[in-house]
Design an enzyme around this catalytic site. Structure first.
Site, short mmCIF file in Angstrom:
data_model
loop_
_atom_site.label_atom_id
_atom_site.label_comp_id
_atom_site.label_asym_id
_atom_site.label_seq_id
_atom_site.Cartn_x
_atom_site.Cartn_y
_atom_site.Cartn_z
N HIS A 378 -1.21 -12.49 14.12
CA HIS A 378 -0.80 -11.72 12.96
C HIS A 378 -0.16 -10.40 13.39
CE1 HIS A 378 -3.21 -14.66 10.85
NE2 HIS A 378 -2.74 -14.19 9.70
N GLU A 398 4.72 -10.31 1.76
CA GLU A 398 3.37 -9.80 1.50
C GLU A 398 3.29 -8.29 1.74
OE1 GLU A 398 1.61 -14.16 2.77
OE2 GLU A 398 1.47 -12.47 4.16
N GLN A 399 3.86 -7.84 2.85
CA GLN A 399 3.81 -6.41 3.13
C GLN A 399 4.67 -5.63 2.13
OE1 GLN A 399 3.76 -4.86 7.04
NE2 GLN A 399 2.93 -6.71 8.00
N MET A 432 -5.41 -7.92 6.53
CA MET A 432 -5.89 -7.77 5.16
C MET A 432 -4.94 -8.53 4.24
SD MET A 432 -6.47 -4.25 2.99
CE MET A 432 -6.81 -4.29 1.23
#
Length: 478
Positions: A378, A398-399, A432
């Site tokens: 990741h 996602e970020q 996360m």
């Protein structure tokens, strides 16, 4: 009078295909024609009594109309094939490498074993190597069990030589069992033993849908070695150019197609023919709306843009297609999807929740080394890969959903400090499931989890990865 319904039902060939309304290929970047070059590497895998065969080779050489010599070696034929390995291959390799053009190799396993320096050059250039069978022989009279065993052996040899199994399959001198056996093997993302279309298409089999990326025998240098074939490089160039121009015109009119070009080291690798091929390469490069790709590139594009009728059902997918579609749910770790497929997938896996259970079960059953490798695969949040634009598409989205692509200089400095501190403490990146979280939420989680015990944080990282997988699956499945 014939019963037309019964007449059609008994016929297993597809004479309709895409009909009058072929799909828009939608090639990347709006390109209007996909051009694909195949280098057939067969030298050292052809019929030869030294290889345990009953006779010498008689196919695709300068000796047009040659006959096999039962029980004997054929010096002239052998030296023609040797030219392909010793000289022709390197001429082609330099030609494509100098231009940075992608190539698919149809590699005969025994030829690859006898050409390890050539295999290293293929790998160095980033060429795709599809399997071209165990040996360059005629399979038409071989029994299904023996042909299956030879397909398996060819895969094993290529995997050992290159470190990766082939995802494409072209037997070439096929039997009527070849395509079925390739589908049953399950590990091929595409098959090429077809000349039936100018576009990829789907076959439906007992193991599920199978993509076919058709090949060519007309835009192929093999016609230098057949009656009524090409007599000069100019004829070869003219035919390739006319084919390209016609397909490009169709593409510009809204029906983008694919062009395959078949090459052999011992044929077009000769200087007078190679010069014509070079002219064609430069002609293609002069057209900005041409996409030069490997067959694997084309297959992956087709899988994502043109699924089979009815879409994809995970429980009905062969292994290669399943891994292609879901192998990236866990970042850069397709082994988890492979393991889930091996364990078996029921119809409950045709939903996001059901497939998530199967994938998580495979993850939890894996060893600690794979789990650690998964965690380390990741990227950092707002880290160096993100700044370089090197994240996967999923990670990028996602970020961005949490604003990590829009940090102030002060925020970026803080994230960098926390990423470095976290890696120093735990030896892997902070992970996360950030979808729906704010920057403040993420920074607070950073601060809190930096206080965790390493073993507990290892478990927390895996739990977050499982949540990320669920979010990704919900984007892809009902």
């Amino acid at each position: 009078m014939a019963d037309h319904d019964a007449f059609d039902a008994a016929y297993t060939r597809d004479m309709t295909g895409y009909g009058r309304t072929p799909p828009d290929a939608d090639w990347p970047g709006g390109k209007r024609v996909a051009v694909q070059f195949v280098v057939n590497y067969e030298e050292g895998g052809e019929n030869n009594v030294l290889h345990g065969d009953g006779a010498s080779e008689a196919f695709l050489s300068e000796i047009v109309g040659a006959a096999p010599w039962p029980g004997q070696r054929h010096w002239n034929m052998e030296s023609i094939y040797e030219y392909g390995a010793r000289a022709g291959f390197w001429r082609l390799w330099r030609m494509f490498a100098r231009r940075g053009l992608p190539v698919t190799v149809f590699g005969v396993a025994h030829a690859l074993m006898r050409g390890r320096e050539q295999v290293a050059a293929m790998t160095e250039a980033g060429w795709e190597i599809a399997t071209h069978g165990l040996k360059w022989i005629d399979y038409r009279d071989m029994g299904a069990a023996e042909e299956r065993a030879q397909i398996d052996e060819a895969i094993a040899i290529q995997t050992a030589l290159t470190g990766a199994r082939p995802l494409g399959f072209y037997q070439g001198r096929t039997s009527m069992n070849t395509v079925r056996l390739g589908m049953e093997e399950g590990g091929f993302l595409y098959m090429a033993d077809s000349y039936a279309d100018d576009l990829p298409y789907w076959l439906e089999g007992e193991a599920g849908p199978q993509l076919v990326v058709p090949y060519t025998l007309d835009a192929n240098d093999m016609r230098f070695a057949t009656p009524q074939g090409f007599n000069s490089g100019d004829q070869f160039y003219a035919y390739l150019k006319d084919s390209f121009d016609a397909l490009l015109a169709e593409g510009r009119a809204g029906q983008a197609k694919m062009m395959s070009v078949g090459l052999h080291c011992r044929l077009v690798g000769r200087p007078g023919r190679a010069a014509a091929l070079e002219r064609f390469l430069d002609y293609v490069l002069g057209h900005e709306d041409a996409w030069v790709a490997t067959r694997l590139d084309i297959a992956r594009h087709w899988v994502r843009r043109h699924p089979p009728a009815g879409g994809f059902r995970p429980s009905r997918l062969p292994r290669a297609l399943f891994v292609e579609l879901y192998g990236d749910v866990f970042e850069h770790t397709p082994q988890i999807a492979e393991a889930a497929h091996r364990r078996g997938l029921g119809t409950d896996c045709d939903t996001a929740e059901g497939l998530h259970r199967a994938l998580v079960a495979a993850l939890r059953a894996s060893d600690e080394a794979l789990k650690l490798s998964l965690i380390r695969a990741h990227p950092d949040l707002a880290g160096r890969l993100a700044l370089a634009g090197a994240l996967t598409a999923d990670s990028t989205r996602e970020q961005a959903s949490s604003g990590l692509d829009r940090l102030t200089p002060e925020e970026l400095t803080r994230f960098t400090e926390l990423n470095d501190a976290y890696r120093a403490r735990f030896g892997f990146p902070f992970i996360m499931a950030v979808k729906g979280a704010t920057k403040a939420d993420i920074l607070a989680a950073f601060e809190r989890r930096l206080q965790h015990h390493p073993q507990g944080e290892f478990a927390e990282a895996l739990a977050q990865i499982e949540r990320i997988a669920m979010l990704r699956l919900r984007d892809r499945l009902p």
